[in-house]
Design a protein around this motif. Sequence first.
Motif, mmCIF file in Angstrom:
data_model
loop_
_atom_site.group_PDB
_atom_site.id
_atom_site.type_symbol
_atom_site.label_atom_id
_atom_site.label_comp_id
_atom_site.label_asym_id
_atom_site.label_seq_id
_atom_site.Cartn_x
_atom_site.Cartn_y
_atom_site.Cartn_z
ATOM 1 N N ARG A 66 0.835 -1.195 0.000
ATOM 2 C CA ARG A 66 0.000 0.000 0.000
ATOM 3 C C ARG A 66 0.872 1.248 0.000
ATOM 4 N NH1 ARG A 66 -4.580 1.945 4.315
ATOM 5 N NH2 ARG A 66 -4.810 3.982 3.382
ATOM 6 N N THR A 67 1.883 1.233 0.886
ATOM 7 C CA THR A 67 2.790 2.372 0.927
ATOM 8 C C THR A 67 3.516 2.511 -0.394
ATOM 9 O OG1 THR A 67 3.208 1.426 3.088
ATOM 10 C CG2 THR A 67 4.309 3.485 2.580
ATOM 11 N N PHE A 68 3.974 1.373 -0.899
ATOM 12 C CA PHE A 68 4.693 1.367 -2.173
ATOM 13 C C PHE A 68 3.826 1.983 -3.265
ATOM 14 C CE2 PHE A 68 5.648 -0.885 -6.163
ATOM 15 C CZ PHE A 68 6.985 -0.579 -6.300
ATOM 16 N N ASP A 69 2.565 1.555 -3.278
ATOM 17 C CA ASP A 69 1.667 2.037 -4.318
ATOM 18 C C ASP A 69 1.427 3.534 -4.187
ATOM 19 O OD1 ASP A 69 0.153 0.841 -6.532
ATOM 20 O OD2 ASP A 69 -1.519 1.868 -5.580
ATOM 21 N N GLU A 70 1.246 3.952 -2.926
ATOM 22 C CA GLU A 70 0.930 5.369 -2.736
ATOM 23 C C GLU A 70 2.151 6.246 -2.949
ATOM 24 O OE1 GLU A 70 -0.874 5.599 1.075
ATOM 25 O OE2 GLU A 70 -2.779 4.806 0.325
ATOM 26 N N LYS A 71 3.299 5.754 -2.435
ATOM 27 C CA LYS A 71 4.486 6.604 -2.465
ATOM 28 C C LYS A 71 5.250 6.449 -3.773
ATOM 29 C CE LYS A 71 3.981 8.585 1.420
ATOM 30 N NZ LYS A 71 3.138 7.861 2.252
ATOM 31 N N VAL A 72 5.458 5.222 -4.212
ATOM 32 C CA VAL A 72 6.324 5.026 -5.374
ATOM 33 C C VAL A 72 5.546 5.104 -6.692
ATOM 34 C CG1 VAL A 72 8.008 3.525 -6.462
ATOM 35 C CG2 VAL A 72 7.866 3.636 -3.974
ATOM 36 N N VAL A 73 4.548 4.198 -6.848
ATOM 37 C CA VAL A 73 3.849 4.167 -8.139
ATOM 38 C C VAL A 73 3.094 5.470 -8.366
ATOM 39 C CG1 VAL A 73 2.205 2.930 -9.561
ATOM 40 C CG2 VAL A 73 3.622 1.680 -7.954
ATOM 41 N N ASP A 74 2.263 5.801 -7.368
ATOM 42 C CA ASP A 74 1.505 7.036 -7.505
ATOM 43 C C ASP A 74 2.447 8.228 -7.383
ATOM 44 O OD1 ASP A 74 -1.019 7.800 -8.159
ATOM 45 O OD2 ASP A 74 -1.558 8.335 -6.111
ATOM 46 N N GLY A 75 3.498 8.039 -6.556
ATOM 47 C CA GLY A 75 4.492 9.101 -6.402
ATOM 48 C C GLY A 75 5.109 9.444 -7.732
ATOM 49 N N PHE A 76 5.359 8.408 -8.496
ATOM 50 C CA PHE A 76 5.951 8.632 -9.807
ATOM 51 C C PHE A 76 4.998 9.444 -10.678
ATOM 52 C CE2 PHE A 76 6.847 7.320 -14.190
ATOM 53 C CZ PHE A 76 8.187 7.655 -14.239
ATOM 54 N N VAL A 77 3.705 9.027 -10.598
ATOM 55 C CA VAL A 77 2.699 9.748 -11.371
ATOM 56 C C VAL A 77 2.648 11.205 -10.939
ATOM 57 C CG1 VAL A 77 0.258 9.914 -11.866
ATOM 58 C CG2 VAL A 77 1.345 7.676 -11.715
ATOM 59 N N LEU A 78 2.648 11.398 -9.599
ATOM 60 C CA LEU A 78 2.542 12.764 -9.092
ATOM 61 C C LEU A 78 3.792 13.557 -9.432
ATOM 62 C CD1 LEU A 78 0.814 12.222 -5.663
ATOM 63 C CD2 LEU A 78 -0.162 12.984 -7.823
ATOM 64 N N LEU A 79 4.953 12.872 -9.351
ATOM 65 C CA LEU A 79 6.204 13.545 -9.694
ATOM 66 C C LEU A 79 6.144 14.012 -11.141
ATOM 67 C CD1 LEU A 79 9.085 14.131 -8.593
ATOM 68 C CD2 LEU A 79 9.804 12.083 -9.825
ATOM 69 N N ASN A 80 5.683 13.077 -11.963
ATOM 70 C CA ASN A 80 5.510 13.384 -13.370
ATOM 71 C C ASN A 80 4.629 14.626 -13.510
ATOM 72 O OD1 ASN A 80 5.442 13.205 -16.072
ATOM 73 N ND2 ASN A 80 4.510 11.174 -16.183
ATOM 74 N N GLY A 81 3.524 14.589 -12.730
ATOM 75 C CA GLY A 81 2.613 15.723 -12.744
ATOM 76 C C GLY A 81 3.319 16.990 -12.298
ATOM 77 N N SER A 82 4.083 16.862 -11.188
ATOM 78 C CA SER A 82 4.746 18.045 -10.641
ATOM 79 C C SER A 82 5.764 18.600 -11.629
ATOM 80 C CB SER A 82 5.464 17.686 -9.335
ATOM 81 O OG SER A 82 4.614 16.991 -8.495
ATOM 82 N N ILE A 83 6.498 17.677 -12.254
ATOM 83 C CA ILE A 83 7.504 18.148 -13.220
ATOM 84 C C ILE A 83 6.822 18.943 -14.324
ATOM 85 C CG2 ILE A 83 9.101 17.392 -15.012
ATOM 86 C CD1 ILE A 83 9.902 15.106 -13.147
ATOM 87 N N HIS A 84 5.735 18.360 -14.805
ATOM 88 C CA HIS A 84 5.037 19.071 -15.876
ATOM 89 C C HIS A 84 4.467 20.380 -15.392
ATOM 90 C CE1 HIS A 84 5.300 15.312 -18.155
ATOM 91 N NE2 HIS A 84 5.294 16.133 -19.168
ATOM 92 N N LYS A 85 4.003 20.349 -14.130
ATOM 93 C CA LYS A 85 3.444 21.571 -13.583
ATOM 94 C C LYS A 85 4.550 22.618 -13.452
ATOM 95 C CE LYS A 85 0.095 22.491 -9.949
ATOM 96 N NZ LYS A 85 -0.433 21.908 -8.699
ATOM 97 N N GLY A 86 5.732 22.150 -12.946
ATOM 98 C CA GLY A 86 6.878 23.047 -12.812
ATOM 99 C C GLY A 86 7.259 23.607 -14.174
ATOM 100 N N LEU A 87 7.279 22.695 -15.127
ATOM 101 C CA LEU A 87 7.612 23.097 -16.487
ATOM 102 C C LEU A 87 6.624 24.151 -16.973
ATOM 103 C CD1 LEU A 87 9.968 21.773 -17.919
ATOM 104 C CD2 LEU A 87 8.322 20.534 -19.328
ATOM 105 N N ALA A 88 5.379 23.886 -16.618
ATOM 106 C CA ALA A 88 4.337 24.809 -17.048
ATOM 107 C C ALA A 88 4.550 26.187 -16.433
ATOM 108 C CB ALA A 88 2.971 24.255 -16.663
ATOM 109 N N PHE A 89 4.881 26.162 -15.096
ATOM 110 C CA PHE A 89 5.116 27.452 -14.445
ATOM 111 C C PHE A 89 6.304 28.160 -15.062
ATOM 112 C CE2 PHE A 89 2.480 25.994 -10.852
ATOM 113 C CZ PHE A 89 1.678 27.124 -10.782
#
Lengths: 506, 760
Positions: free
Chosen positions: B680-703
Amino acid sequence: MLTLLVFLPLVGALLCLLVPSSNRALLRMVALGTSVVVAAMGVVLFARFDGASAEAQYVASAAWFTLPGAGAIPIRMLLGVDGLSILMAALTAVLMPIVILSSWGHIGERVKEFLVWMLVMETGMLGVFLALDLVLFYFFWEVSLVPLYFIVGIWGGEKRLYATVKFFLYTLAGSLVMLVGVIWLVYAAGTADIAALTARASALPSETQGLLFGAFALAFAIKVPLLPFHTWLADAHTEAPTSGSVVLAGVLLKMGTYGLLRFGIGMFPTAAVAWAPLFMGLGAVGIVYGALLAMAQNDVKRLIACSSVSHLGYVVLGMFALTQVGLRGSVIQMVNHGLSTGLLFLLIGMIYERRHTRAIDQFGGIAQSMPVFAFFFVFAVLSSVALPGLNGFVGEYMILLGTFQASPFWASIGVLGVILGAVYLLSATRRLIFGPIVHAANAKLADLNAREIGLCVPVVVLCVWIGVAPNLFLGKLDGSIDALAERLDDARVAAAEAQADEVAAR
Amino acid sequence: MKFDPSTDFGLLLAVLLIPLIGYTIQIFFGKKLPRQGDWMLTGGMGVVMLITVYLAIKAIAAGAHGDGHAVDFLHSSQDHGFAFKWLFDEAKGPGLLNVVAGILYDPLGAVMLAVVGIVCFCVHLFSIGYMQGDRRYHIFFANISLFSFAMLGLVLADNILFLFLFWEIMGLMSYLLIGHFSQDPSNPFFHRWATWASKKAFLTTRIGDCLLFIGIFIFYREFTTAWETVPAFKEALPRFQPFLFTDMWEMGRLVVAQNGGEFPAWMTAAGLCCFGGTIGKSAQFPLHIWLPDAMAGPTPVSAMIHAATMVAAGVFLLGRMYPLMSPEVLAVVTVVGATTALFAATIGMVVYDIKAVLAYSTISQLGFMVAAVGMGGLVAGMFHMVTHAFFKACLFLSAGSVIHGCHHVQDMRLMGGVRKHMPVTFVCMLVCTAAIAGVYQFSGYFSKDAILLAGWASVLDNAVFSGWNLYALISLAIAAMFTAFYMFRLIFMTFFGEYRGNLETHMYSAQIAAEGVEGPEPHAHDDHHGDEHGHDAHLPHEAPLRRNPMTISLVILAVFAVPGVAALLNGWITHLMTPLSMYGPTAGAFAAEKISEGILDHDSHLGRQAHYLAVGVSLFVATAGIVAAWFLYVRRRDLPEVITTKLGLVYTAVRRRYFVDEMIDIAFIQPTLKLTTFFRTFDEKVVDGFVLLNGSIHKGLAFFMAWIDKTIVDGLVNLVGLVSQAFGAATRLLQTGRIQQYAAFAVAGGLLLASWLILS
């Protein structure tokens, strides 16, 4: 007939637009009436469908527009139903009235918009399953995507915006990859007719086939969702209103598996044979992974969302076993998952309407106050854990049997899911339904009313029917799956020959 | 009496349909029916019992009129047009799914069916009395009725897939019935216990079920491949159905013959997997842990499901799969069975809860049956399954009667002297105890004797000898002695001495104070049965006959254990069941190859030798066990405590059931739970974390892009704007809007133009 089937919901949506939004009763009657008519048509279609034939039936065709380019490729409104789509289309048609009726309990605001979106979505979903033109398919695919965006975004839970954005971006990313594939394929093959494409795609260079398979498979894998693209599902399921979750679990996810079957495997058998081990692995790991995730959840909707990941792992596993039995099992399992998980979401919605919480530890002992609810819930759980005699068993057993022929290892991993599935679902049942009443609020819950029982009964009947007499349903698949299996056999033989040539060349 | 397909298959179908229809009516209308429908289901079961007994008698008679062996006694309904096409495609061969279900009626099925019919009827009858006043009375009856349907279906299924189907339905009914009290808040002890015990039972047996599932897959995969590739197989079995028992036996024979008489390795693997199903369902070591906890269910359920029928299904499966089991598999079967028999018997000697004693006894006796099959005592094992079903059902129901009489106390230390208050129960229980202990001429004597005979024969016969058989023989002999001991310990503690239920201080008080009561706490008045307990609330009492059919069912079951009847049963079953009659002439001969000559033919030299040895051992261990129990629990009642203190750690280990539960918890359950939280932690932190990181990077890029957009791109635009603005500002000076000024400019311009023209 199919044109009517697909566009009738759209007509219903237009009618709804004409009704003043203050007149909720009329709005609901219009929407429900439309979906009931569509459902009846779906049932008739299913009954009349000839399963022995591999050809598309009830084909309706009309010119739409022409793609510019060297050959001027015509795009047509081409609808038809075959063995791969008949069950999906019928399932969609039958589930929608239940979904719309269920919304009476929890959609109290902006009823008109909700119903309109639901009906538009129905058109989109039916179109996806019945389209026989690739561009038309893509069109319906996008049409079905947008309404859910609004349904989750407007009528969802607390974190609905986050969930909506995540879901939308994820599927949009997939859609774009697919769009690239669609354009490439249509121009490369010079036609958008799926039957013609299926015949011509195998003539393309094998690298092109591999890339196109990759593009389609990625888009569909996100939609399924296959590991590791599953994280949008848990959020979307959790935040969606009950009716949204039911549609999502019941039909929308099946668009992914359906796509994998028709476009991934059906159009590019050679690539599918080559990539099958990877997909079987992802499916099998997804089964166990989803089950383990489900065990650790306290939010009951999240738990069922994780169980969806696990159950769809079975579908993918059986599909990419690429055996007759496995393919059949995975198609019937798509229906099963729609029914049993749909029923679970319906039931969870019913207690959510009463308690306004989804935390499992807020419940316990509600079998004492809601015996009828308990009956249906236990039934749905049993159908989900594949109790023999119910629908889940037919699917799981065929999938595992078919997979065992192709790969005993991945099948054995899949069998683990049978145990783990029982663990999390029975634990949840114990914590929700049985045991002592800990929270006083649970002691005075009202049991299901007639409308709610009416929602459950058709699903229960179908679950038992598929479990006891699967021949009726599986018989509809025969022609198409046989044709598909034949193409796969040819692809295997060709691959073996190519390998032999390579060895000989050395 | 010849078997008549058209009527007899109809009767067998009725046997299946009666409980199913009964269930359907009961679940929807049970509560509204008079007496909540109990008469309807019990009556239905009565009819089922009559049919099954009639057919069994017919089978026995047919066997007796044959040439000594009822060879042609395999009747498949598919040969007579009775078939249910579950999954079927006429055009395709076995490579694809072809599941057609029919009824298989053979000696094993005939006998088992009658046993199930009788036991289920008795339990229905008993429940009318025992469950009276229960909050979910009608549901209880519905559930035991559906269970009966599943068990009957399992016995009649002619293909392994339908056997598995009924097998799983039984598992579900077991789950629901163990959990029966989980919805009854008035009984806090059972309320809690039943909830988790039911889950434990379902999950533990499901591990075995999954192994069985895999076993079925292996057989399917290999058999279909062999059938499609080897023309001889196709010729021998033109209409091969990969799940049909008769076809599987025949195919197994052909495959082994083709392999030079040796079992291929995959058959061993498949056989072991199928045996996994037996380990789970028949509570063999190490998956036995669910059965003692299954006692959280009402006592009739313990009697029917967890003693007589469902747990026997694992042994029944062994009987069905015997021809397909390689010698290696049988060695494993032998060892597991013998170990379980001894292991559970030792625990049975130290527990005090009367139902727990019987539960461990059940595990132990199932071990006897399993080991018997492993050693080649196929018929002996099946025979013990039959006798055990009767006497164990009777023992459980008697125990239920005692518990009912003793105000729902289950701890034997709080009983004693019940003999005087409940004479009928006492006699029934005594008869059945004599049977299980193996007292001369009682039913258990014959079946246990047959098992020991199989043991001796397999040890003495050089053709089949292995060290495992010797181990099993010794273990079973010791276990038989322990059985006699703990069963008579139960009799002496419960029925002899003085009633201890309402004494403040007695010989066990210190121990009870230290260890606590086993089973539910004693309480003088019971909510459900208060009306019956109005008189003499502090003494045990027999259930009043006018209201309670409980005692009738006890007597029916006990009859099958008494001398005379037992001998008759012995004669019939050994006569009816032989490998040849069970599996048909060819597959039967193939199966018999694995069995020692001494077992097949009791009149052979080896057979007689083994028989005398078995009788000797059997009588000796039974006597020794009974005498020991009498000495310790009647004569010198102070001794058990002395012995247990002397044994120290050993005693503790046995008392704590050898810590198997704890070990399984540490080895499997805790790691799995840890794994779930990890994932569960792995899924929330790593798998979803990766998705969110991806999101954040794009968001950062966007900013970043937005910044660039604002400062540079927009800056450029603004620059252009500024320039033009400045230009505009400059030119604006000219744009004053006054006509006269414009006119002046125009005149000036005109003059300039004219002068340029003139000057050039």
